[in-house]
Design a protein around this motif. Sequence first.
Motif, PDB file in Angstrom:
ATOM      1  N   ALA A  25       0.593   1.727 -10.717  1.00  0.00           N
ATOM      2  CA  ALA A  25      -0.398   0.740 -11.169  1.00  0.00           C
ATOM      3  C   ALA A  25      -0.208  -0.610 -10.464  1.00  0.00           C
ATOM      4  O   ALA A  25      -0.744  -1.621 -10.903  1.00  0.00           O
ATOM      5  N   LEU A  26       0.515  -0.606  -9.383  1.00  0.00           N
ATOM      6  CA  LEU A  26       0.934  -1.816  -8.674  1.00  0.00           C
ATOM      7  C   LEU A  26      -0.155  -2.883  -8.522  1.00  0.00           C
ATOM      8  O   LEU A  26       0.037  -4.012  -8.965  1.00  0.00           O
ATOM      9  N   LEU A  43       0.834  -1.209   0.000  1.00  0.00           N
ATOM     10  CA  LEU A  43       0.000   0.000   0.000  1.00  0.00           C
ATOM     11  C   LEU A  43       0.868   1.259   0.000  1.00  0.00           C
ATOM     12  O   LEU A  43       0.606   2.195  -0.754  1.00  0.00           O
ATOM     13  N   GLU A  44       1.911   1.264   0.812  1.00  0.00           N
ATOM     14  CA  GLU A  44       2.786   2.437   0.877  1.00  0.00           C
ATOM     15  C   GLU A  44       3.540   2.642  -0.441  1.00  0.00           C
ATOM     16  O   GLU A  44       3.693   3.761  -0.914  1.00  0.00           O
ATOM     17  N   VAL A  45       3.992   1.548  -1.051  1.00  0.00           N
ATOM     18  CA  VAL A  45       4.687   1.635  -2.337  1.00  0.00           C
ATOM     19  C   VAL A  45       3.736   2.177  -3.399  1.00  0.00           C
ATOM     20  O   VAL A  45       4.089   3.051  -4.187  1.00  0.00           O
ATOM     21  N   TRP A  46       2.508   1.667  -3.412  1.00  0.00           N
ATOM     22  CA  TRP A  46       1.506   2.108  -4.382  1.00  0.00           C
ATOM     23  C   TRP A  46       1.202   3.597  -4.214  1.00  0.00           C
ATOM     24  O   TRP A  46       1.171   4.358  -5.178  1.00  0.00           O
ATOM     25  N   GLN A  47       0.999   4.015  -2.963  1.00  0.00           N
ATOM     26  CA  GLN A  47       0.698   5.423  -2.703  1.00  0.00           C
ATOM     27  C   GLN A  47       1.861   6.322  -3.105  1.00  0.00           C
ATOM     28  O   GLN A  47       1.659   7.393  -3.675  1.00  0.00           O
ATOM     29  N   PRO A  67      -4.263  -9.763   1.432  1.00  0.00           N
ATOM     30  CA  PRO A  67      -4.973  -8.606   2.006  1.00  0.00           C
ATOM     31  C   PRO A  67      -4.916  -7.334   1.161  1.00  0.00           C
ATOM     32  O   PRO A  67      -5.835  -6.520   1.228  1.00  0.00           O
ATOM     33  N   PHE A  68      -3.887  -7.157   0.360  1.00  0.00           N
ATOM     34  CA  PHE A  68      -3.808  -5.970  -0.497  1.00  0.00           C
ATOM     35  C   PHE A  68      -4.264  -6.292  -1.912  1.00  0.00           C
ATOM     36  O   PHE A  68      -5.197  -5.674  -2.429  1.00  0.00           O
ATOM     37  N   TYR A  69      -3.634  -7.253  -2.560  1.00  0.00           N
ATOM     38  CA  TYR A  69      -3.915  -7.547  -3.967  1.00  0.00           C
ATOM     39  C   TYR A  69      -5.299  -8.155  -4.179  1.00  0.00           C
ATOM     40  O   TYR A  69      -5.884  -7.998  -5.248  1.00  0.00           O
ATOM     41  N   GLY A  70      -5.813  -8.836  -3.176  1.00  0.00           N
ATOM     42  CA  GLY A  70      -7.111  -9.489  -3.316  1.00  0.00           C
ATOM     43  C   GLY A  70      -8.242  -8.545  -3.694  1.00  0.00           C
ATOM     44  O   GLY A  70      -9.164  -8.927  -4.412  1.00  0.00           O
ATOM     45  N   GLU A  71      -8.140  -7.304  -3.240  1.00  0.00           N
ATOM     46  CA  GLU A  71      -9.168  -6.312  -3.561  1.00  0.00           C
ATOM     47  C   GLU A  71      -9.178  -5.972  -5.054  1.00  0.00           C
ATOM     48  O   GLU A  71     -10.162  -5.446  -5.568  1.00  0.00           O
ATOM     49  N   PHE A  72      -8.094  -6.263  -5.754  1.00  0.00           N
ATOM     50  CA  PHE A  72      -7.943  -5.872  -7.155  1.00  0.00           C
ATOM     51  C   PHE A  72      -7.977  -7.070  -8.090  1.00  0.00           C
ATOM     52  O   PHE A  72      -7.629  -6.963  -9.248  1.00  0.00           O
ATOM     53  N   ARG A  73      -8.411  -8.210  -7.605  1.00  0.00           N
ATOM     54  CA  ARG A  73      -8.352  -9.450  -8.408  1.00  0.00           C
ATOM     55  C   ARG A  73      -9.189  -9.360  -9.672  1.00  0.00           C
ATOM     56  O   ARG A  73      -8.899 -10.044 -10.645  1.00  0.00           O
ATOM     57  N   ASP A  74     -10.219  -8.529  -9.678  1.00  0.00           N
ATOM     58  CA  ASP A  74     -11.083  -8.413 -10.851  1.00  0.00           C
ATOM     59  C   ASP A  74     -10.762  -7.181 -11.704  1.00  0.00           C
ATOM     60  O   ASP A  74     -11.475  -6.885 -12.638  1.00  0.00           O
ATOM     61  N   ALA A  75      -9.674  -6.481 -11.348  1.00  0.00           N
ATOM     62  CA  ALA A  75      -9.316  -5.250 -12.070  1.00  0.00           C
ATOM     63  C   ALA A  75      -8.686  -5.577 -13.425  1.00  0.00           C
ATOM     64  O   ALA A  75      -8.101  -6.627 -13.605  1.00  0.00           O
ATOM     65  N   ASP A  76      -8.837  -4.660 -14.350  1.00  0.00           N
ATOM     66  CA  ASP A  76      -8.216  -4.827 -15.678  1.00  0.00           C
ATOM     67  C   ASP A  76      -7.106  -3.847 -15.839  1.00  0.00           C
ATOM     68  O   ASP A  76      -7.119  -2.743 -15.671  1.00  0.00           O
TER      69      ASP A  76
END
Length: 112
Positions: A51-52, A22-26, A103-112
């Motif tokens: 775009a992590l 999260l910190e790297v992404w921000q 816990p972080f990437y799971g929220e974006f599993r359906d992202a394109d």
Amino acid sequence: MATREELTDLLQKWRDGSVEELEVWQWGQTAREAGAHEDELVADIVDNLAALPYDMIVREDVDVMLDALANPSDETDLSINLLWNHIDGLDVDGRRQALSDHPFYGEFRDAD
């Protein structure tokens, strides 16, 4: 302005576990919005970090980024090719599935 030194420090901390995704992404998003970067390689890595979670860039990718940053500035084109060859070869769909419970990437599993 994002610099090679600043980016190297951040990536080393991420690799070593002292900063989380999260910190790297921000940081990546803030650096991209600032818009000024030391060179094209830094700009490309900043874009990847911004775009992590969407591109499923993970801690295991850090070594490639650090290797690219370690090359001399006069080899920036080579470093950019190294980076993009790695990124283009990622199995993003496979990572989305493998990280679906993360816990972080799971929220974006359906992202394109």
